[in-house]
Design a protein around this motif. Structure first.
Motif, PDB file in Angstrom:
ATOM      1  N   GLU A 312       0.836  -1.206   0.000  1.00  0.00           N
ATOM      2  CA  GLU A 312       0.000   0.000   0.000  1.00  0.00           C
ATOM      3  C   GLU A 312       0.869   1.253   0.000  1.00  0.00           C
ATOM      4  OE1 GLU A 312      -3.118  -0.053   2.956  1.00  0.00           O
ATOM      5  OE2 GLU A 312      -3.444  -2.184   2.609  1.00  0.00           O
ATOM      6  N   LYS A 313       0.608   2.187   0.931  1.00  0.00           N
ATOM      7  CA  LYS A 313       1.353   3.460   0.880  1.00  0.00           C
ATOM      8  C   LYS A 313       2.761   3.341   1.461  1.00  0.00           C
ATOM      9  CE  LYS A 313      -2.508   6.568   0.468  1.00  0.00           C
ATOM     10  NZ  LYS A 313      -3.767   6.083   1.042  1.00  0.00           N
ATOM     11  N   LEU A 314       2.942   2.489   2.478  1.00  0.00           N
ATOM     12  CA  LEU A 314       4.258   2.395   3.133  1.00  0.00           C
ATOM     13  C   LEU A 314       5.263   1.605   2.305  1.00  0.00           C
ATOM     14  CD1 LEU A 314       3.311   1.680   6.866  1.00  0.00           C
ATOM     15  CD2 LEU A 314       4.262   3.775   5.901  1.00  0.00           C
ATOM     16  N   GLY A 315       4.788   0.703   1.468  1.00  0.00           N
ATOM     17  CA  GLY A 315       5.661  -0.146   0.679  1.00  0.00           C
ATOM     18  C   GLY A 315       6.155  -1.340   1.466  1.00  0.00           C
ATOM     19  N   VAL A 316       6.707  -2.295   0.726  1.00  0.00           N
ATOM     20  CA  VAL A 316       7.341  -3.478   1.310  1.00  0.00           C
ATOM     21  C   VAL A 316       8.673  -3.630   0.591  1.00  0.00           C
ATOM     22  CG1 VAL A 316       7.257  -6.020   1.346  1.00  0.00           C
ATOM     23  CG2 VAL A 316       5.209  -4.706   1.962  1.00  0.00           C
ATOM     24  N   THR A 317       9.716  -3.983   1.350  1.00  0.00           N
ATOM     25  CA  THR A 317      10.975  -4.296   0.670  1.00  0.00           C
ATOM     26  C   THR A 317      11.426  -5.694   1.078  1.00  0.00           C
ATOM     27  OG1 THR A 317      12.272  -3.264   2.411  1.00  0.00           O
ATOM     28  CG2 THR A 317      11.810  -1.908   0.498  1.00  0.00           C
ATOM     29  N   ARG A 331       2.690  -7.227   4.815  1.00  0.00           N
ATOM     30  CA  ARG A 331       1.798  -6.053   4.803  1.00  0.00           C
ATOM     31  C   ARG A 331       2.602  -4.758   4.813  1.00  0.00           C
ATOM     32  NH1 ARG A 331      -1.848  -6.955   9.664  1.00  0.00           N
ATOM     33  NH2 ARG A 331      -2.555  -4.897   9.001  1.00  0.00           N
ATOM     34  N   PRO A 332       1.913  -3.607   4.741  1.00  0.00           N
ATOM     35  CA  PRO A 332       2.637  -2.330   4.625  1.00  0.00           C
ATOM     36  C   PRO A 332       3.737  -2.157   5.667  1.00  0.00           C
ATOM     37  CG  PRO A 332       0.287  -1.976   4.333  1.00  0.00           C
ATOM     38  CD  PRO A 332       0.456  -3.420   4.707  1.00  0.00           C
ATOM     39  N   GLY A 333       4.886  -1.714   5.216  1.00  0.00           N
ATOM     40  CA  GLY A 333       5.992  -1.431   6.115  1.00  0.00           C
ATOM     41  C   GLY A 333       6.823  -2.638   6.475  1.00  0.00           C
ATOM     42  N   ALA A 334       6.585  -3.778   5.861  1.00  0.00           N
ATOM     43  CA  ALA A 334       7.456  -4.938   6.087  1.00  0.00           C
ATOM     44  C   ALA A 334       8.761  -4.675   5.345  1.00  0.00           C
ATOM     45  CB  ALA A 334       6.789  -6.211   5.578  1.00  0.00           C
ATOM     46  N   GLN A 335       9.880  -4.737   6.069  1.00  0.00           N
ATOM     47  CA  GLN A 335      11.179  -4.500   5.436  1.00  0.00           C
ATOM     48  C   GLN A 335      12.086  -5.658   5.770  1.00  0.00           C
ATOM     49  OE1 GLN A 335      12.129  -0.505   6.979  1.00  0.00           O
ATOM     50  NE2 GLN A 335      11.716   0.167   4.898  1.00  0.00           N
ATOM     51  N   THR A 352      10.806  -4.478  10.736  1.00  0.00           N
ATOM     52  CA  THR A 352      12.076  -4.575  10.032  1.00  0.00           C
ATOM     53  C   THR A 352      12.789  -5.836  10.488  1.00  0.00           C
ATOM     54  OG1 THR A 352      12.199  -2.189  10.014  1.00  0.00           O
ATOM     55  CG2 THR A 352      14.253  -3.354   9.612  1.00  0.00           C
ATOM     56  N   LEU A 353      13.205  -6.658   9.564  1.00  0.00           N
ATOM     57  CA  LEU A 353      13.958  -7.866   9.913  1.00  0.00           C
ATOM     58  C   LEU A 353      15.353  -7.714   9.316  1.00  0.00           C
ATOM     59  CD1 LEU A 353      10.820  -8.816   9.849  1.00  0.00           C
ATOM     60  CD2 LEU A 353      11.812 -11.115   9.849  1.00  0.00           C
TER      61      LEU A 353
END
Ligand code: UD1
Ligand code: CA
Length: 455
Positions: A312-317, A331-335, A352-353
């Motif tokens: 969504e808006k936060l993104g995933v990397t 989900r959003p903000g998973a890094q 963040t992992l």
């Protein structure tokens, strides 16, 4: 032109606001117009005008938009007449239909070149079945008239060259011709196509740019046609990806609903859907049946089947060489850092992992910061929500969280620590400590189970 109702769509939504891939039909048209570097676009609205204008006003575009209304709708000529007050005399007008979404900018550039600021240039096509379309009557190379199907004689109906609905015309000439239109025809409408007649009368040459790719001028009137053009659009996307080196297991079973950027040697298995902005690094492999939205996946990462990623808006990397899935949910903000493993039925949200962290089975990580090489056991949960507010969990490097633990946030698990399986951790732990927070095991030796009473 975006004033029509589109009765055959049988939808409450105006036709031009139906979606093809990720944007509405009229947004596709305006995106193409933007590529022409036009001075402005004039959108002629009518049916549900306020709704159409509101959707388009919220669309970001480099193309300045002007809206004019056509109420009631008395034909295509009447539609373009409404734009006259906002058109500068010195320009070239390109007439496009809000329900013809897949015209390519190159085609329009060629049409504009043919117009050359002084001729009337029409985009035409030969059709095996031209029923319903305006027919092109020629005089050698130049066009003599466009005859609408309903007004055509049998001999004219036999003509297979049709007017696509797209033209390029000098604004000054267009304005003069529009003022001369009448509605003396089979449909009682003001036909834009009648301007051909006036051009011929005025000695202005009418030229045709004839293309063979029917998809580019295909209009949408019904759900069947919308689905057909969606497939045509997806096929175009698939071909472009393969030309660039992407390996698609089955090009027809894969959908792009946004912008998909791929580096070299990307492999995509069947039934994947990409939405929003997705970037796949070198050698990324996407397994079957994944839905991936707004996400950046670094080189060498593998996404196993049935994974759902939505940034969504936060993104995933997803970091280099990471492994995600099968059946994972980001989900959003998973890094995820490099070499992170996320296994089946693991959900990661706003966390963040760091490199090499693993959560392989049935787990939840929400609002967590997870250090390098952490092993997060099966069934473990960060309890990040107290019913009113969200809190953060910090799991420092090299921690081992056993199976079925609850980490009640806010809480920090110190570096190198171990949490025994089944623990509910409510207080932060020291680095290197073993923490166990559960009922002590009691074993009764030689225990006899109750026996069934005789009846
Ligand atoms: C038009 C052309 C026909 C051409 C065909 C290609 C005319 C008279 N005929 O026919 O030669 O072969 O397109 O598809 O132009 N619209 C308005 N206001 C109106 C009427 C139409 O905004 O009063 C819009 C529609 O919403 C649509 C576009 O103009 O986006 C074309 O209208 P449509 O009724 O589909 O045109 P046709 O009669 O099929
Ligand atoms: Ca019509």
């Amino acid at each position: 032109m975006a004033a029509g109702k589109g009765t055959r769509m049988k939808s409450r939504l105006p036709k031009v606001l139906q979606k093809l891939s990720y944007q509405t039909l009229v947004q596709h048209v305006l995106a193409t117009a933007e590529q022409l570097h036009a001075r402005s676009a004039v959108v002629i609205t009518g049916h549900e005008a306020a709704q159409v204008e509101s959707v388009l006003s919220k669309t970001s575009s480099a193309l300045p938009l002007k809206f004019v209304r056509q109420e009631p709708q008395l034909g295509t000529g009447h539609a373009v007449q409404q734009a006259v007050p906002v058109l500068a005399d010195d320009g070239v007008v390109v007439v496009l239909s809000g329900d013809v979404p897949l015209t390519q900018a190159d085609t329009l550039h060629a049409l504009i070149a043919l117009c050359a600021g002084q001729h009337l240039a029409l985009l035409t096509l030969n059709m095996p079945d031209p029923t319903g379309y305006g027919r092109i009557e020629r005089n050698g190379d130049s066009v003599r008239a466009i005859v609408e199907h309903k007004d055509a004689s049998p001999a004219q109906r036999a003509l297979t060259e049709i007017y696509s609905g797209i033209m390029a015309v000098p604004a000054r000439l267009l304005k003069g011709w529009l003022a001369r239109l009448d509605n003396n025809n089979a449909q009682g409408e003001y036909y834009l196509t009648d301007i051909v007649k006036f051009a011929v009368q005025d000695g202005v040459s009418v030229v045709a740019h004839t293309i063979t790719d029917a998809v580019q001028v295909a209009g949408i009137n019904s759900p069947v046609q919308l689905a057909e053009l969606e497939r045509a659009y997806q096929q175009r996307q698939a071909l472009a990806l393969m030309e660039q080196g992407v390996r698609l297991k089955y090009p027809a079973r894969r959908d792009n609903r946004g912008v998909l950027e791929c580096a070299g040697d990307v492999e995509i298995d069947v039934n994947c859907i990409f939405e929003g902005h997705v970037a796949l690094g070198e050698g990324v492999k996407i397994g079957a049946n994944c839905v991936i939205s707004n996400c950046t996946i670094a080189a060498g990462a593998v996404i196993h089947p049935f994974t759902h990623i939505d940034g969504e808006k936060l993104g995933v990397t997803v970091g280099e060489d990471a492994r995600v899935g099968p059946f994972a949910r980001l989900r959003p903000g998973a890094q995820l850092g490099a070499d992170v493993h996320i296994g089946n039925f693991v959900e990661v949200k706003n966390s963040t992992l760091a490199q090499g962290a693993k959560a392989n089975h049935l787990a939840y990580l929400g609002d967590a910061t997870v250090g390098e090489r952490v092993n997060y056991g099966a069934g473990s949960i960060t309890a990040n929500y107290d019913g009113a507010n969200k809190h953060c969990t910090v799991i420092e490097a090299d921690v081992h969280i056993g199976s079925n633990c609850v980490l009640v946030a806010p809480v920090t698990i110190g570096a190198g620590g171990t949490v025994g399986g089944g623990s509910t951790i409510t207080k932060s732990t020291e680095a290197g400590a073993l923490s166990v927070a559960r009922g002590k095991q009691v074993s009764v030796v030689n225990y006899k189970r109750p026996e069934k009473r005789p009846q």
